[in-house]
Design a protein around this motif. Sequence first.
Motif, short mmCIF file in Angstrom:
data_model
loop_
_atom_site.label_atom_id
_atom_site.label_comp_id
_atom_site.label_asym_id
_atom_site.label_seq_id
_atom_site.Cartn_x
_atom_site.Cartn_y
_atom_site.Cartn_z
N TYR A 22 0.84 -1.20 0.00
CA TYR A 22 0.00 0.00 0.00
C TYR A 22 0.88 1.25 0.00
N VAL A 23 1.90 1.26 0.87
CA VAL A 23 2.79 2.43 0.97
C VAL A 23 3.54 2.63 -0.34
N ARG A 24 3.97 1.53 -0.94
CA ARG A 24 4.67 1.64 -2.23
C ARG A 24 3.76 2.25 -3.29
N GLY A 25 2.51 1.80 -3.32
CA GLY A 25 1.56 2.35 -4.29
C GLY A 25 1.25 3.81 -4.01
N ALA A 26 1.07 4.14 -2.71
CA ALA A 26 0.70 5.51 -2.35
C ALA A 26 1.86 6.49 -2.54
N SER A 27 3.09 5.97 -2.56
CA SER A 27 4.25 6.87 -2.66
C SER A 27 4.35 7.51 -4.04
N ARG A 28 3.57 7.04 -4.99
CA ARG A 28 3.62 7.62 -6.34
C ARG A 28 2.88 8.95 -6.42
N THR A 29 1.90 9.15 -5.53
CA THR A 29 1.18 10.43 -5.52
C THR A 29 1.88 11.39 -4.56
N ARG A 30 2.05 12.63 -5.00
CA ARG A 30 2.76 13.63 -4.19
C ARG A 30 1.79 14.46 -3.37
N ALA A 31 2.24 14.84 -2.15
CA ALA A 31 1.42 15.71 -1.29
C ALA A 31 2.34 16.50 -0.39
N GLU A 32 1.88 17.64 0.09
CA GLU A 32 2.67 18.46 1.01
C GLU A 32 2.72 17.79 2.38
N GLN A 33 3.86 17.91 3.04
CA GLN A 33 4.03 17.26 4.34
C GLN A 33 3.00 17.77 5.35
N ALA A 34 2.81 19.10 5.40
CA ALA A 34 1.89 19.68 6.38
C ALA A 34 0.47 19.16 6.18
N GLU A 35 0.20 18.76 4.96
CA GLU A 35 -1.14 18.26 4.62
C GLU A 35 -1.37 16.84 5.16
N VAL A 36 -0.35 15.98 5.07
CA VAL A 36 -0.52 14.56 5.45
C VAL A 36 -0.06 14.26 6.88
N GLN A 37 0.73 15.17 7.47
CA GLN A 37 1.30 14.89 8.79
C GLN A 37 0.26 14.63 9.89
N PRO A 38 -0.79 15.47 10.03
CA PRO A 38 -1.75 15.20 11.12
C PRO A 38 -2.37 13.82 11.02
N ARG A 39 -2.68 13.38 9.81
CA ARG A 39 -3.28 12.04 9.64
C ARG A 39 -2.27 10.95 10.03
N ALA A 40 -1.01 11.15 9.62
CA ALA A 40 0.02 10.16 9.96
C ALA A 40 0.20 10.07 11.47
N TYR A 41 0.13 11.21 12.16
CA TYR A 41 0.27 11.18 13.63
C TYR A 41 -0.92 10.49 14.28
N ARG A 42 -2.11 10.68 13.72
CA ARG A 42 -3.29 9.99 14.28
C ARG A 42 -3.15 8.47 14.11
N ILE A 43 -2.66 8.06 12.93
CA ILE A 43 -2.45 6.61 12.69
C ILE A 43 -1.41 6.07 13.66
N LEU A 45 -0.61 7.18 16.63
CA LEU A 45 -1.19 7.11 17.98
C LEU A 45 -2.13 5.91 18.10
N ALA A 46 -2.94 5.67 17.05
CA ALA A 46 -3.87 4.53 17.08
C ALA A 46 -3.09 3.22 17.16
N LEU A 47 -1.99 3.11 16.39
CA LEU A 47 -1.18 1.88 16.43
C LEU A 47 -0.56 1.68 17.81
N LEU A 48 -0.13 2.76 18.43
CA LEU A 48 0.45 2.66 19.78
C LEU A 48 -0.61 2.14 20.76
N LEU A 49 -1.83 2.69 20.65
CA LEU A 49 -2.90 2.25 21.55
C LEU A 49 -3.24 0.78 21.33
N VAL A 50 -3.27 0.36 20.06
CA VAL A 50 -3.54 -1.06 19.76
C VAL A 50 -2.45 -1.94 20.37
N LEU A 51 -1.19 -1.51 20.21
CA LEU A 51 -0.08 -2.29 20.79
C LEU A 51 -0.22 -2.42 22.29
N VAL A 52 -0.54 -1.33 22.97
CA VAL A 52 -0.65 -1.37 24.43
C VAL A 52 -1.87 -2.19 24.84
#
Length: 170
Positions: A22-43, A45-52
């Motif tokens: 999925y990441v390999r496929g998604a890496s072909r589309t470009r986006a600004e960091q400020a645009e995608v960063q909040p979503r990446a941080y939410r993901i 945090l969710a993964l950390l909660l799942v792990l705990v």
Amino acid sequence: MQGVVWDLTLLLCGTIAAVFLYVRGASRTRAEQAEVQPRAYRIRLALLLVLVLVGLPVSVVTLAGMPRNESGAGGEIVTVTGGQWYWNLDREQVPAGVPVEFRVTSVDVNHGIGLYDPELRLLGQTQAMPGYVNHLRHTFHQPGTYRLLCLEYCGLAHHGMVAELTVVAR
Ligand SMILES: [Cu+2]
């Protein structure tokens, strides 16, 4: 149990492979960091909660059944010497229902000694080290033929380091 672990391993490996694809496929589309960063941080945090939330109960449940060294003093003593590639026990029989203390050392390299019941389930383990005596205590509740196997790769015939110990009813 090992079948469940194997299935879980396959499931997790498949999930990781799917994420990579999925990441390999998604890496072909470009986006600004400020645009995608909040979503990446939410993901993240969710993964950390799942792990705990998943990892903590799984650790508590599975570690409770792990073999551990008994404490205390007294009982029967078995002196175990490891070497390439053998175990030397100063006795071959111990009684059931009495604490047994294995005094374990090595004459050459490090070995790992694993104590197995007649169904080859691990009951306890310690290191066999040259110049040191390590202690492994276990009380055998059932008579039978128990095995001592090397748990640390120590050379060509490591797999041949198997000794038997007979536990007899008192
Ligand atoms: Cu070995």
